[in-house]
Design a protein around this motif. Structure first.
Motif, PDB file in Angstrom:
ATOM      1  N   LEU B 374       0.829  -1.201   0.000  1.00  8.58           N
ATOM      2  CA  LEU B 374       0.000   0.000   0.000  1.00  8.58           C
ATOM      3  C   LEU B 374       0.864   1.252   0.000  1.00  8.58           C
ATOM      4  O   LEU B 374       0.593   2.219  -0.717  1.00  8.58           O
ATOM      5  CB  LEU B 374      -0.902   0.000   1.230  1.00  8.58           C
ATOM      6  CG  LEU B 374      -2.285  -0.594   1.033  1.00  8.58           C
ATOM      7  CD1 LEU B 374      -3.069  -0.531   2.330  1.00  8.58           C
ATOM      8  CD2 LEU B 374      -3.032   0.160  -0.066  1.00  8.58           C
ATOM      9  N   ASP B 375       1.913   1.182   0.837  1.00 10.90           N
ATOM     10  CA  ASP B 375       2.840   2.303   0.899  1.00 10.90           C
ATOM     11  C   ASP B 375       3.428   2.604  -0.477  1.00 10.90           C
ATOM     12  O   ASP B 375       3.475   3.753  -0.919  1.00 10.90           O
ATOM     13  CB  ASP B 375       3.979   1.962   1.857  1.00 10.90           C
ATOM     14  CG  ASP B 375       3.819   2.697   3.160  1.00 10.90           C
ATOM     15  OD1 ASP B 375       2.708   3.196   3.395  1.00 10.90           O
ATOM     16  OD2 ASP B 375       4.806   2.781   3.904  1.00 10.90           O
ATOM     17  N   ASN B 376       3.846   1.511  -1.122  1.00 15.61           N
ATOM     18  CA  ASN B 376       4.456   1.681  -2.442  1.00 15.61           C
ATOM     19  C   ASN B 376       3.449   2.223  -3.437  1.00 15.61           C
ATOM     20  O   ASN B 376       3.772   3.083  -4.259  1.00 15.61           O
ATOM     21  CB  ASN B 376       5.007   0.340  -2.951  1.00 15.61           C
ATOM     22  CG  ASN B 376       6.198  -0.093  -2.118  1.00 15.61           C
ATOM     23  OD1 ASN B 376       6.810   0.737  -1.460  1.00 15.61           O
ATOM     24  ND2 ASN B 376       6.502  -1.384  -2.139  1.00 15.61           N
ATOM     25  N   ILE B 377       2.215   1.709  -3.314  1.00 15.81           N
ATOM     26  CA  ILE B 377       1.177   2.168  -4.233  1.00 15.81           C
ATOM     27  C   ILE B 377       0.923   3.657  -4.008  1.00 15.81           C
ATOM     28  O   ILE B 377       0.852   4.444  -4.955  1.00 15.81           O
ATOM     29  CB  ILE B 377      -0.123   1.356  -4.024  1.00 15.81           C
ATOM     30  CG1 ILE B 377       0.086  -0.063  -4.574  1.00 15.81           C
ATOM     31  CG2 ILE B 377      -1.301   2.032  -4.720  1.00 15.81           C
ATOM     32  CD1 ILE B 377      -1.019  -1.014  -4.212  1.00 15.81           C
ATOM     33  N   THR B 378       0.820   4.005  -2.695  1.00 12.86           N
ATOM     34  CA  THR B 378       0.584   5.411  -2.383  1.00 12.86           C
ATOM     35  C   THR B 378       1.686   6.276  -2.977  1.00 12.86           C
ATOM     36  O   THR B 378       1.439   7.336  -3.558  1.00 12.86           O
ATOM     37  CB  THR B 378       0.558   5.608  -0.860  1.00 12.86           C
ATOM     38  OG1 THR B 378      -0.213   4.574  -0.295  1.00 12.86           O
ATOM     39  CG2 THR B 378      -0.027   6.932  -0.497  1.00 12.86           C
ATOM     40  N   TYR B 379       2.906   5.793  -2.812  1.00 11.56           N
ATOM     41  CA  TYR B 379       4.042   6.545  -3.325  1.00 11.56           C
ATOM     42  C   TYR B 379       3.949   6.703  -4.843  1.00 11.56           C
ATOM     43  O   TYR B 379       4.125   7.785  -5.388  1.00 11.56           O
ATOM     44  CB  TYR B 379       5.338   5.825  -2.950  1.00 11.56           C
ATOM     45  CG  TYR B 379       6.563   6.645  -3.239  1.00 11.56           C
ATOM     46  CD1 TYR B 379       6.977   7.630  -2.348  1.00 11.56           C
ATOM     47  CD2 TYR B 379       7.298   6.446  -4.405  1.00 11.56           C
ATOM     48  CE1 TYR B 379       8.089   8.398  -2.605  1.00 11.56           C
ATOM     49  CE2 TYR B 379       8.410   7.206  -4.677  1.00 11.56           C
ATOM     50  CZ  TYR B 379       8.810   8.181  -3.769  1.00 11.56           C
ATOM     51  OH  TYR B 379       9.907   8.930  -4.027  1.00 11.56           O
ATOM     52  N   ALA B 380       3.588   5.563  -5.458  1.00 15.27           N
ATOM     53  CA  ALA B 380       3.481   5.584  -6.918  1.00 15.27           C
ATOM     54  C   ALA B 380       2.378   6.536  -7.346  1.00 15.27           C
ATOM     55  O   ALA B 380       2.544   7.322  -8.285  1.00 15.27           O
ATOM     56  CB  ALA B 380       3.195   4.174  -7.431  1.00 15.27           C
ATOM     57  N   VAL B 381       1.244   6.473  -6.619  1.00 23.25           N
ATOM     58  CA  VAL B 381       0.126   7.350  -6.956  1.00 23.25           C
ATOM     59  C   VAL B 381       0.565   8.802  -6.825  1.00 23.25           C
ATOM     60  O   VAL B 381       0.339   9.633  -7.694  1.00 23.25           O
ATOM     61  CB  VAL B 381      -1.082   7.055  -6.034  1.00 23.25           C
ATOM     62  CG1 VAL B 381      -2.101   8.169  -6.130  1.00 23.25           C
ATOM     63  CG2 VAL B 381      -1.705   5.727  -6.400  1.00 23.25           C
ATOM     64  N   SER B 382       1.244   9.031  -5.722  1.00 21.61           N
ATOM     65  CA  SER B 382       1.677  10.392  -5.439  1.00 21.61           C
ATOM     66  C   SER B 382       2.604  10.917  -6.535  1.00 21.61           C
ATOM     67  O   SER B 382       2.538  12.068  -6.915  1.00 21.61           O
ATOM     68  CB  SER B 382       2.378  10.406  -4.078  1.00 21.61           C
ATOM     69  OG  SER B 382       3.130  11.556  -3.932  1.00 21.61           O
ATOM     70  N   HIS B 383       3.462  10.059  -7.000  1.00 24.11           N
ATOM     71  CA  HIS B 383       4.511  10.503  -7.919  1.00 24.11           C
ATOM     72  C   HIS B 383       4.178  10.219  -9.377  1.00 24.11           C
ATOM     73  O   HIS B 383       4.109  11.125 -10.201  1.00 24.11           O
ATOM     74  CB  HIS B 383       5.823   9.828  -7.546  1.00 24.11           C
ATOM     75  CG  HIS B 383       6.996  10.414  -8.242  1.00 24.11           C
ATOM     76  ND1 HIS B 383       7.365  10.022  -9.508  1.00 24.11           N
ATOM     77  CD2 HIS B 383       7.866  11.384  -7.873  1.00 24.11           C
ATOM     78  CE1 HIS B 383       8.412  10.714  -9.884  1.00 24.11           C
ATOM     79  NE2 HIS B 383       8.749  11.545  -8.902  1.00 24.11           N
TER      80      HIS B 383
END
Lengths: 152, 598
Positions: B374-383
């Motif tokens: 989820l963290d990675n997804i959030t990061y990906a979404v963010s960036h």
């Protein structure tokens, strides 16, 4: 006085184009050198790899650094810049899409001079680049400039 | 195999916990009791028993001797009474008394003159033989109450007995028989001794019967000839014939006491022996020991009953707990991990807990993985999601600026729509990121002044829309414990909503404060402070009261009230993270009230 170069480290060609467009829109006439990943950025700064020559190239006025880069990440590049005596004082402006606090905190920890989030709205982006250019290229006195002035 | 239990491994059948614990308690308790009883109690008990038996026998023998001496006392009282009577004095001073030197004795077979009517007198006992002696000690008259042959030995009384026969009682042996002899002087009016009265009683069955009522089978008294050690008399002549030797007696009986004297009398040539039948001792001993054993069993039982009750209660609780845990954790435990422990609840519990721990470990690591993802997804979404958006927006604008002339009005409208959609998508992404950040962010709990917070937000809103006049009432000094940053988000979202949804009213009103407990509906009972935010805006249909807290849930069209529909979801998430609750009450066109506590 020679117009200084700005080093843009950006893997996304759209972003590169838009950044340069924003520069031009704001009538920032500095030459923009573009490298596509972290490794290339370091090569450019130290005159190694594709950029090797007899003498190390002059340092840019400042570095606009994206964080999400292939090969060597933006934070790694920043770390290397700060580690090396030649580039230690080089102004590095992190210019990224990331709004994550960990990126922000980590960037400042590693010695970023500024952290600017790229807005999606292009008008806001132009405004951000305008302020960035005004501050870092016009108002700010770069320590690099002083060094080289002494050398000359 | 059709049995479901066998899938998880060999089914383990064991005795149920209460049965097991009960069995073990009884066995161990019984064993301990038995060992203690065997090793320690018998010595103690037999000592105590012997001591108490001894005491008992001594007491019985003493009582018998007391009975005997009381009987002797009765003889003495009788003789005293008779000798002091006026009748006998008058008789001896009168003409009927013949104190001749000759050795003739008057044998009387009917009561003599000097003996008052028996019936009219309350004599302590009826004398068997009475003799009147003259002042020289010679027997002159003899009266016997029954027509028995007169014991000839009375005429050959030992001299010392006769001489000392005044004012005394003597127990003695005369020619093989034991006798009690009580005597008293008969005195004239001037005190001179006229003679003496003697009372004789053979110590026989009747004597003993009178002395001590019924003799029990293990309660005997025997008079022995002091010289020959032979039985002279006893209270049980059926068992102890005359002439029996003490040695023989000791074969059958146990000697409980021996005395050469009895209170109130002088004893000549006799021994008084208290006896107990050995068989009686044995049976008594057995009886006592049996009683003691039963007592100790009852005692052991009484000690064990409360223990067993406690044990049963505890095991019942464990059983119930186990059952509850089994029900509660059925979902947590994979079917493969379950072993069918039918009986012992502790084993079931152990098995369950192991399974739960395993399940938790697995789940925790799964959750950790998911969280990382989820963290990675959030990061990906963010960036990463933002980058193409920027391109779309940037190039749309570039197109608008650079190729204006190449586009007609429709084309330019389309481009504006593209840019608008891009910006909306960006704000959606931002909202989502904010929401997920609230979940991950660590709480920093400290006192937060919600009143200050509310005023700040309202000030900002007033600045952004100075043309609006809104009547805002904010209660002073509302302070809550929570994360200042997140609570600020709560207040901002709620107040912005109130501001936004009351915009169409001329007399917009917004009110914030803490709820008076009396006004709370009973089903929302909490011991915490409940806060409220009320507006008189468009309100909502109560059937959407729950739905409106979901992410991207909107009750109004965007054109009507702009927004992405993430505000209330964010507020709810923050309040839930503080362990609290938020709910809303409202009516269409009558405004809305949000209640919350944490």
């Amino acid at each position: 006085m020679q117009i200084k170069t700005v080093l843009l480290v950006e893997d996304n060609q759209d972003d590169e184009l838009l950044t340069i467009r924003a520069f031009r829109k704001n009538r920032i006439t500095n030459e923009v050198a573009v490298v596509r990943d972290g490794a290339e950025a370091l090569d450019y700064l130290h005159g190694t790899g594709d950029f090797s020559g007899k003498e190390p190239p002059p340092l840019p006025e400042c570095v606009l650094l994206d964080l999400n880069l292939p090969k060597v990440s933006g934070l790694q590049v920043l770390k290397k810049i700060r580690e090396h005596s030649r580039t230690k004082l080089l102004p590095v402006i992190v210019l990224t899409s990331s709004k994550e606090e960990r990126d922000l905190v980590e960037s400042y920890k590693l010695g970023a001079n500024s952290y600017i989030r790229k807005p999606v709205d292009f008008e806001q982006f132009i405004e951000a680049v305008r302020q960035l250019g005004l501050y870092w290229l016009v108002l700010n006195e770069s320590p690099i400039k002083d060094d080289q002035a002494e050398q000359e | 195999m059709s049995s479901g239990a066998s899938q998880g491994g060999a089914p383990t059948r064991s005795v149920s916990l209460p049965a097991k614990v009960l069995l073990v308690s009884v066995l161990v308790g019984g064993a301990v009791w038995w060992i203690v009883n065997m090793l320690w109690c018998p010595l103690d008990v037999s000592d105590i028993f012997n001591q108490s038996l001894d005491d008992l026998l001594r007491e019985k023998a003493r009582q018998q001797r007391v009975g005997l001496s009381q009987h002797i006392l009765l003889h003495r009282q009788t003789v005293n009474f008779l000798a002091a009577s006026a009748a006998i004095r008058e008789y001896m001073e009168g003409p009927d008394w013949k104190d001749t030197p000759a050795a003739d004795v008057d044998f009387l077979d009917r009561p003599p003159k000097w003996l008052p009517e028996m019936a009219g007198l309350n004599l302590p006992l009826k004398p068997r033989y009475l003799m009147v002696l003259n002042s020289r000690g010679e027997i002159k008259e003899v009266y016997q109450a029954r027509p028995d042959p007169f014991p000839a030995q009375f005429f050959h009384l030992p001299q010392e007995l006769v001489e000392n026969s005044h004012d005394r009682v003597v127990l003695t042996i005369l020619k093989g028989g034991a006798f009690l002899c009580a005597s008293e002087s008969i005195k004239g009016e001037r005190g001179e001794v006229l003679g003496s009265l003697m009372l004789f009683s053979p110590v026989d069955d009747e004597f003993f019967r009178m002395s001590n009522g019924e003799a029990s089978e293990w309660n005997l008294i025997v008079l022995l000839d002091g010289e020959t050690q032979k039985v002279v008399a006893s209270n049980q002549p059926k068992w102890i014939p005359k002439g029996m030797l003490l040695g023989d007696l000791e074969q059958i009986f146990q000697v409980a006491g021996m005395a050469a004297k009895i209170d109130g009398s002088e004893v000549y040539g006799l021994q008084i022996v208290s006896l107990v039948q050995q068989k009686a001792t044995a049976s008594l001993s057995e009886m006592l020991q049996k009683k003691e054993r039963i007592n100790s069993v009852i005692q052991a039982f009484l000690y064990m009953v409360p223990l067993l009750v406690i044990v049963l209660w505890l095991t019942r609780r464990i059983t119930n707990l186990t059952r509850q845990i089994e029900i509660d954790t059925d979902e947590l435990v994979g079917p493969g991990e379950l072993q069918a422990h039918q009986g012992d609840q502790l084993k079931v519990l152990e098995q369950r807990i192991k399974s739960i721990i395993n399940g938790l470990k697995t789940r925790t690591s799964q959750l950790e993985t998911v969280n990382r993802e989820l963290d990675n997804i959030t990061y990906a979404v963010s960036h990463d999601l933002r980058a193409p958006l920027r391109s779309i927006d940037g190039f749309s604008q570039a197109l608008e600026e650079d190729s204006m002339t190449a586009l007609d009005e429709d084309g330019r409208d389309y481009l504006r729509r593209v840019r608008k959609a891009t910006q909306r998508l960006e704000s959606l992404i931002d909202s989502l990121l904010n929401l997920s950040r609230i979940n991950r962010q660590e709480l920093r709990i400290e006192p937060v002044n919600l009143s200050h917070c509310a005023k700040e937000v309202i000030d900002n809103l007033r600045q952004s829309e100075p043309e609006r006049t809104v009547n805002v009432m904010i209660a002073d000094g509302v302070v809550a414990q929570g994360d200042p940053q997140l609570l600020h988000v709560v207040m901002t979202n709620l107040l912005e909503n109130a501001w936004k949804f009351s915009a169409k009213r001329v007399d917009s009103k917004i009110e914030f404060g803490a709820v008076d407990r009396k006004d709370l509906r009973s089903e929302i009972l909490t011991d915490k402070h409940v806060y409220f935010l009320r507006d008189n805006g468009v309100g909502f249909d109560m059937s959407f009261a729950e739905q409106m807290f979901g992410p991207f849930q909107r009750l109004h069209r965007t054109e009507e009230f702009p927004g992405v529909g993430i505000g209330l979801a964010t507020v709810q998430r923050i309040i839930q993270r503080h362990g609290g609750r938020i709910w809303a009450e409202g009516e269409i066109d009558r405004g809305a009230t949000f209640y919350f506590y944490f």
